[in-house]
Design a protein around this motif. Structure first.
Motif, PDB file in Angstrom:
ATOM      1  N   ASP A  66       0.815  -1.217   0.000  1.00 27.17           N
ATOM      2  CA  ASP A  66       0.000   0.000   0.000  1.00 27.17           C
ATOM      3  C   ASP A  66       0.847   1.265   0.000  1.00 27.17           C
ATOM      4  O   ASP A  66       0.359   2.358   0.315  1.00 27.17           O
ATOM      5  CB  ASP A  66      -0.934   0.000   1.209  1.00 27.17           C
ATOM      6  N   GLY A  67       2.130   1.133  -0.313  1.00 21.50           N
ATOM      7  CA  GLY A  67       2.998   2.297  -0.371  1.00 21.50           C
ATOM      8  C   GLY A  67       3.753   2.520   0.926  1.00 21.50           C
ATOM      9  O   GLY A  67       3.986   1.574   1.698  1.00 21.50           O
ATOM     10  N   TRP A  68       4.111   3.767   1.190  1.00 24.26           N
ATOM     11  CA  TRP A  68       4.925   4.077   2.355  1.00 24.26           C
ATOM     12  C   TRP A  68       4.088   4.144   3.622  1.00 24.26           C
ATOM     13  O   TRP A  68       2.915   4.518   3.580  1.00 24.26           O
ATOM     14  CB  TRP A  68       5.638   5.415   2.151  1.00 24.26           C
ATOM     15  N   PRO A  69       4.700   3.802   4.774  1.00 25.17           N
ATOM     16  CA  PRO A  69       3.986   3.966   6.040  1.00 25.17           C
ATOM     17  C   PRO A  69       3.613   5.431   6.255  1.00 25.17           C
ATOM     18  O   PRO A  69       4.262   6.340   5.727  1.00 25.17           O
ATOM     19  CB  PRO A  69       5.013   3.512   7.091  1.00 25.17           C
ATOM     20  N   GLU A  70       2.578   5.647   7.033  1.00 24.18           N
ATOM     21  CA  GLU A  70       2.136   7.010   7.345  1.00 24.18           C
ATOM     22  C   GLU A  70       3.265   7.817   7.994  1.00 24.18           C
ATOM     23  O   GLU A  70       4.006   7.308   8.830  1.00 24.18           O
ATOM     24  CB  GLU A  70       0.937   6.940   8.293  1.00 24.18           C
ATOM     25  N   THR A 129       6.293 -11.991  12.063  1.00 24.08           N
ATOM     26  CA  THR A 129       5.595 -11.750  10.806  1.00 24.08           C
ATOM     27  C   THR A 129       4.719 -10.501  10.937  1.00 24.08           C
ATOM     28  O   THR A 129       4.417 -10.044  12.041  1.00 24.08           O
ATOM     29  CB  THR A 129       4.735 -12.955  10.402  1.00 24.08           C
ATOM     30  N   HIS A 130       4.317  -9.965   9.796  1.00 23.43           N
ATOM     31  CA  HIS A 130       3.506  -8.740   9.775  1.00 23.43           C
ATOM     32  C   HIS A 130       2.333  -8.924   8.817  1.00 23.43           C
ATOM     33  O   HIS A 130       2.313  -8.350   7.727  1.00 23.43           O
ATOM     34  CB  HIS A 130       4.377  -7.543   9.380  1.00 23.43           C
ATOM     35  N   PRO A 131       1.350  -9.735   9.224  1.00 21.97           N
ATOM     36  CA  PRO A 131       0.214  -9.997   8.334  1.00 21.97           C
ATOM     37  C   PRO A 131      -0.579  -8.745   7.990  1.00 21.97           C
ATOM     38  O   PRO A 131      -1.291  -8.723   6.985  1.00 21.97           O
ATOM     39  CB  PRO A 131      -0.634 -11.002   9.123  1.00 21.97           C
ATOM     40  N   GLN A 132      -0.455  -7.684   8.793  1.00 21.10           N
ATOM     41  CA  GLN A 132      -1.144  -6.433   8.456  1.00 21.10           C
ATOM     42  C   GLN A 132      -0.555  -5.805   7.203  1.00 21.10           C
ATOM     43  O   GLN A 132      -1.199  -4.961   6.566  1.00 21.10           O
ATOM     44  CB  GLN A 132      -1.088  -5.447   9.629  1.00 21.10           C
ATOM     45  N   VAL A 133       0.672  -6.214   6.831  1.00 21.13           N
ATOM     46  CA  VAL A 133       1.322  -5.684   5.629  1.00 21.13           C
ATOM     47  C   VAL A 133       0.991  -6.547   4.412  1.00 21.13           C
ATOM     48  O   VAL A 133       0.634  -6.028   3.348  1.00 21.13           O
ATOM     49  CB  VAL A 133       2.847  -5.602   5.818  1.00 21.13           C
ATOM     50  N   TYR A 134       1.108  -7.867   4.549  1.00 18.76           N
ATOM     51  CA  TYR A 134       0.960  -8.747   3.380  1.00 18.76           C
ATOM     52  C   TYR A 134      -0.113  -9.815   3.544  1.00 18.76           C
ATOM     53  O   TYR A 134      -0.263 -10.672   2.690  1.00 18.76           O
ATOM     54  CB  TYR A 134       2.291  -9.409   3.021  1.00 18.76           C
TER      55      TYR A 134
END
Length: 221
Positions: free
Chosen positions: A129-133, A183-188
């Motif tokens: 989704d692009g760059w972090p806020e 892991t970072h499931p919120q990312v992928y």
């Protein structure tokens, strides 16, 4: 500069870096506690630990206390965070632990763009989704995993790189017997987690004791 004590180690960081839940995690001892528990459970004499996403240097210091300074190396992308990690390691008597500046990547050379955030632990490479806020995009050295493995020959990898693990832990891991990864499931999403698990299983890794929530533990028998 604030200081916190975790597992006998003292960690320093600027007041301005205490964003979100970080202060509560440090004060309560929950900071990186799942990764720490898994490493302490599985480390063996003679292991060599490569910490991808060294942060404040906590995991590096914890491993160095068990294995010695020469058996641990960290990699951290944020320029100011690298300085903090080195300071914390020195403050705890582990100034011989090397922390490389750069972003770990599966493939690539030169430099990569990195989203540096005021909350250092949430800084990351660009995700789907692009760059972090609120990220300030800077350029940092690319650290290809294959070169790190060839240079340091780790037997253990600890990995917390805010979503970048999807492109890193699907690469070959010769010589590595243990992987501890947040892991970072919120990312992928769950599909990304499944890709990491499938890639590790394909290399002969099995799920091991110590996995909690989004922190997974794999070992080769």
């Amino acid at each position: 500069m604030r200081s916190f004590t975790l597992r006998g180690l003292t960690l320093f960081l600027p007041e301005a870096a205490l964003k979100g839940n970080l202060e509560r995690a440090l004060s309560s001892g929950r900071y990186e506690n799942h990764e720490a528990d898994a490493l302490l459970l599985h480390l063996r004499p003679g292991d060599r630990v490569l910490d991808l996403g060294a942060g404040l240097g906590f995991i590096c210091a914890l491993a160095a206390g068990v294995l010695g300074e020469g058996a641990v190396m960290g990699v951290e992308a944020g320029p100011e965070t690298v300085k903090l990690a080195r300071r914390n390691l020195a403050a705890n008597g582990f100034d011989g632990v090397k922390v490389l500046k750069g972003a770990v990547v599966g493939k690539g050379e030169g430099q990569v763009e990195f989203g540096q955030r005021p909350a250092f632990w949430a800084s990351a490479l660009a995700g789907p989704d692009g760059w972090p806020e609120n990220a300030e995009v800077i350029r940092v050295p690319a650290r290809p995993l294959g070169k790190l493995l060839a240079k340091f020959a780790p037997t253990v990898i600890s990995c917390d790189i805010e979503g970048g693990e999807l492109g890193v832990l699907t690469e070959p891991l010769p010589g590595v017997r243990l992987v501890v990864v947040e892991t970072h499931p919120q990312v992928y999403g769950p599909d990304g987690v499944a890709q990491i698990v499938a890639a590790l299983r394909a290399q002969g890794f099995e799920e091991a004791e110590g996995a909690k929530k989004d922190t997974l533990v794999f070992r080769r028998p």
